[in-house]
Design an enzyme around this catalytic site. Structure first.
Site, PDB file in Angstrom:
ATOM      1  N   TRP A 358       0.827  -1.213   0.000  1.00 57.89           N
ATOM      2  CA  TRP A 358       0.000   0.000   0.000  1.00 57.89           C
ATOM      3  C   TRP A 358       0.858   1.259   0.000  1.00 57.89           C
ATOM      4  CZ3 TRP A 358      -0.593   3.394   4.416  1.00 57.89           C
ATOM      5  CH2 TRP A 358       0.111   2.987   5.560  1.00 57.89           C
ATOM      6  N   ASP A 359       2.164   1.105   0.202  1.00 58.41           N
ATOM      7  CA  ASP A 359       3.091   2.232   0.136  1.00 58.41           C
ATOM      8  C   ASP A 359       2.946   2.999  -1.175  1.00 58.41           C
ATOM      9  OD1 ASP A 359       3.858   0.277   1.971  1.00 58.41           O
ATOM     10  OD2 ASP A 359       5.995   0.620   1.710  1.00 58.41           O
ATOM     11  N   GLU A 489       2.027  -1.660  13.325  1.00 57.42           N
ATOM     12  CA  GLU A 489       2.079  -3.120  13.359  1.00 57.42           C
ATOM     13  C   GLU A 489       2.582  -3.662  14.692  1.00 57.42           C
ATOM     14  OE1 GLU A 489       2.671  -3.817   8.550  1.00 57.42           O
ATOM     15  OE2 GLU A 489       4.436  -3.765   9.860  1.00 57.42           O
ATOM     16  N   LYS A 601       4.877   1.976  15.964  1.00 63.13           N
ATOM     17  CA  LYS A 601       5.906   1.775  14.941  1.00 63.13           C
ATOM     18  C   LYS A 601       5.938   2.927  13.944  1.00 63.13           C
ATOM     19  CE  LYS A 601       7.309  -1.648  11.454  1.00 63.13           C
ATOM     20  NZ  LYS A 601       6.878  -2.857  10.702  1.00 63.13           N
ATOM     21  N   GLN A 602       4.759   3.399  13.551  1.00 64.11           N
ATOM     22  CA  GLN A 602       4.643   4.468  12.558  1.00 64.11           C
ATOM     23  C   GLN A 602       3.319   5.173  12.755  1.00 64.11           C
ATOM     24  OE1 GLN A 602       4.448   1.318   9.403  1.00 64.11           O
ATOM     25  NE2 GLN A 602       3.135   2.791   8.376  1.00 64.11           N
TER      26      GLN A 602
END
Length: 767
Positions: A358-359, A489, A601-602
């Protein structure tokens, strides 16, 4: 501590001094590609030290059987592997009967690598003393042609420094290669034919299972002091998957012995007869010769930089970082072929296996839309449209019906091939990114035609998935989405991830709006699509019921949306209170401990605030940023860019710059201690976003470009170009003013800090 051996330079990546511990990292950082193929910066000559050999062909993959201890229904049967392709760069070298091997030399001095990003070539030079006492100087230049993208060129020069030397060049092509990350230690290539014709060698091999055929070719020429000796091989060694030629020359002290090697791939994706195509490619490239090919390469990159370059005055490391990112993006994906996409590691390594995440939709499309023709971005959307049937199959395997689509987390051909259950089954927010990219494409380009032609079918299938994936909670009297993994994640199998729920609602609302617009304005397309998808008024009512009553977890105490229902049950210890010895936690902690922690994580909730910025006030963004960023460890390459953009919006420019530097130099400085596995290609688009959308404040609102420029402390200025609806706007930001200039035939109105500004062609406007 981050690595710090790359020399600061505006246009080149430079390493000085030979260190065996750095070889694999440098193989990643100095990788080259041309959109059709790429390779790590492996040594051409034999190297007995630790190395990660890698050459890759765009679109060629292998379905490696999934390796798990406990099979679950709906699990992908295979994990796609970007294949390590046959090696054509190899040139074994003997000097006075001793193999040249930097790991075995008595001395290596003046070792230097340079990746020249301005002209698109990689060069390595050194002086070495062999065990037999011969001292040599070596200079090697390599590039992969942009124009003739099936071929590359190597110019390998050896000069004896202290005595005459008998030099034996042994160029080869080897299809007996393996993947570092193979699940079952299988061979992926089946050799078909090995063939020699004078100075030309061909090895044809076919991938097992997927049956891609590739002919790997080489053509060699030998020179002394620039004079072509017109040699033919004195020996040709062949086995079932390798061919090696032998050429011997005597070079006197101070004379330069050179081998020029043309190599590359012709593949069955593009040719019926790959061997004849290889011979044709050699003919074209050899007719041009090394000098002309190198000039064409420089010219090709000049055209790319003319549009995509970002200049930064007053900060060499920042300048080097952004150009490295832009360079890697352009050599990974050219946009010529809608069958291809942008893999997370590009041509720099094998990790993550599949070619598409999906990046692409979330991070890469904005870069390609603004720096290339809009057809390039449209090709990326078409890639997903062409795989819609597979996305519907993927959803059906998980029990969804009636044409609901779940796009894969990782794919080569549209099938899901990611083999971690918490990602495959639960990280479903990826579906939303596919839909958002369609919206983003139209918002930026103004090209609505894609939606009635192709995009609406995708939007309908995604909306069907979200309606079916939602559950009505009688306790909450609202629709909920259970058992998911969000962008963070470091949480799995959670309920009501806010970002996922918000995306689901938005996808349904957007699909409904486009159905209505297509019905009103594109009656023929509407009839075609409705007869194909069999969408009823009753089903639409079900969609609207879900979107109109979606549950969003919220904390009254903190006045923020919660990342998921149980987030406040965690021990909320901020990252700043963690001992540095515990970082990165994904390498130091058990997964159990990570899952129970509050660490992010992000960007997760903040990813939603990035996508849907206009839905929230700046005050709401500030509250959420100040709440979530202190718990964010930024251990995903996709994390720093979003935080940099939002920090800039909030006027936190020191923080925005720190995040920018981290995303731009993530690989160059190896923040995540993993660059030897390959570079983080897709996140590199986020570096571009950090400057253009973050510091430049660029947005598209109501068909108009808006800017709120800011500049980091210490920068004297920066500039970038935007191809907005076939008009190229250059923006130059300085501490006290912003300048705009326009290429094209008509004027363009832009908004700068809320004030409308008229920019006329071929004139300079200063604000």
């Amino acid at each position: 501590m981050n690595q710090d051996y790359i020399k600061p330079d505006n246009w080149s990546i430079i390493e000085e001094g030979f260190d065996a511990e750095r070889v694999k990292s440098s193989e990643s950082l100095f990788s080259i590609g041309n959109g059709a193929m790429g390779q790590r910066a492996n040594f051409e000559e034999h190297y007995s030290g630790e190395t990660f050999q890698g050459s890759y062909i765009a679109g060629i993959y292998y379905p490696d059987k999934t390796k798990v201890g406990w099979w679950k229904n709906g699990y992908p049967e295979y994990f796609a592997k970007v294949l390590n392709a046959p090696n054509w760069i190899g040139i074994n070298i003997e000097i006075n009967d001793e193999n040249l091997d930097l790991n075995a030399c008595a001395k290596v001095a003046h070792f230097r690598r340079e990746l020249n990003m301005q002209e698109g070539w990689y060069r390595r030079s050194f002086e070495a003393t062999l065990q037999n006492g011969v001292e040599i100087s070596v200079n090697v230049t390599r590039f992969l042609s942009l124009d003739d993208d099936q071929a590359g060129y190597i110019n390998y020069e050896i000069t004896p420094l202290n005595k005459n030397a008998n030099i034996v060049f042994k160029p080869y092509v080897d299809a007996g290669v393996h993947n570092e990350d193979a699940n079952w230690e299988e061979k992926f290539w089946e050799p078909l034919e090995v063939k020699a014709d004078k100075n030309q060698g061909f090895v044809t091999a076919r991938t097992f299972k997927t049956h891609f055929t590739a002919t790997t070719f080489m053509h060699n020429s030998i020179f002394i002091d620039g004079q072509n000796l017109d040699l033919t091989p004195e020996n040709v060694a062949k086995n079932e998957d390798k061919i090696e030629f032998t050429y011997s020359v005597t070079a006197h002290k101070g004379q330069k012995a050179t081998i020029q090697k043309i190599g590359g791939y012709t593949v069955s994706m593009n040719h019926e007869d790959t061997v004849s195509a290889a011979a044709d490619a050699i003919k074209v490239v050899s007719a041009k010769g090394y000098g002309q090919m190198q000039k064409e390469q420089a010219d090709g990159w000049a055209k790319i930089w003319e549009m995509s370059d970002i200049t930064i005055d007053g900060d060499v490391k920042a300048q080097q970082g952004i150009r490295f990112n832009i360079f890697q993006l352009n050599q990974t994906y050219s946009g010529k072929d809608s069958r291809l996409n942008i893999g997370p590691k590009g041509f720099t390594g094998e990790k993550y296996g599949g070619s598409t995440y999906w990046d692409t939709e979330a991070y890469c499309i904005p870069f390609y839309m603004a720096t290339k023709d809009q057809q390039v971005a449209r090709n990326l959307l078409t890639y997903r449209y062409n795989q819609l049937d597979k996305a519907i199959e993927n959803a059906a395997k998980l029990g969804f019906k009636n044409g609901a689509a779940l796009y894969p987390m990782v794919t080569m051909n549209g099938e899901e091939c990611h083999n971690e259950w918490e990602i495959t089954f639960e990280e479903i927010h990826r579906n939303g990114a596919i839909a958002f990219a369609i919206y983003n494409y139209y918002r930026f380009t103004g090209d609505y035609s894609y939606i009635p032609e192709k995009g609406l079918e995708v939007l309908i299938a995604i909306a069907r998935f979200w309606q079916q994936r939602s559950t009505f909670s009688t306790d909450k009297d609202a629709y909920v989405i259970l058992g998911v993994t969000g962008p963070n994640e470091y949480e799995n199998n959670v309920n009501n991830n806010w970002y996922t729920n918000y995306l689901a609602k938005w996808c349904i609302d957007y699909a409904v709006a486009q159905i209505e617009k297509t019905k009103a304005d594109y009656a023929e397309d509407y009839s075609r699509i409705m007869s194909k998808v069999n969408l009823t008024d009753s089903e639409l009512s079900q969609w609207k019921a879900v979107a109109g009553n979606m549950y969003f977890p919220y904390s009254e105490k903190y006045s923020v949306y919660l990342q998921q229902d149980g987030f406040l049950d965690k021990e909320l210890v901020k990252v700043s209170e963690l001992d540095r010895s515990q970082r990165p936690i994904n390498q130091k902690w058990s997964w159990d401990r990570i899952l129970r922690s509050p660490y992010i994580k992000q960007a997760d909730v903040l990813q939603g605030f990035y996508f849907f910025e206009d839905d929230f006030s700046k005050e709401e963004l500030a509250r959420h940023f100040d709440f979530y960023e202190p718990f964010t460890v930024h251990e995903s390459s996709l994390s720093p860019c979003v935080h940099s953009i939002q920090a800039a919006v909030l006027g936190k420019m020191d923080m925005a710059y720190t995040f920018y530097l981290r995303t731009s130099r993530l690989d160059l400085d190896d923040y995540n201690k993993e660059v030897e596995e390959g570079c983080h290609i897709t996140s590199m688009a986020g570096t571009w976003m950090s400057i253009v959308e973050g510091f430049g404040g660029m947005r598209v609102k109501n068909d108009q470009l808006h800017f709120e420029p800011k500049i980091p402390n210490g920068w004297q200025g920066y500039s970038f170009k935007i191809n907005f609806r076939n008009q190229v706007l250059k923006v130059s930001v300085h501490p006290n003013e912003t300048r705009f200039s326009l290429e094209g035939g008509k004027e363009l109105k832009v908004s700068v800090n809320g004030k409308e500004v008229l920019v006329e062609p071929n004139s300079l406007v200063t604000v």
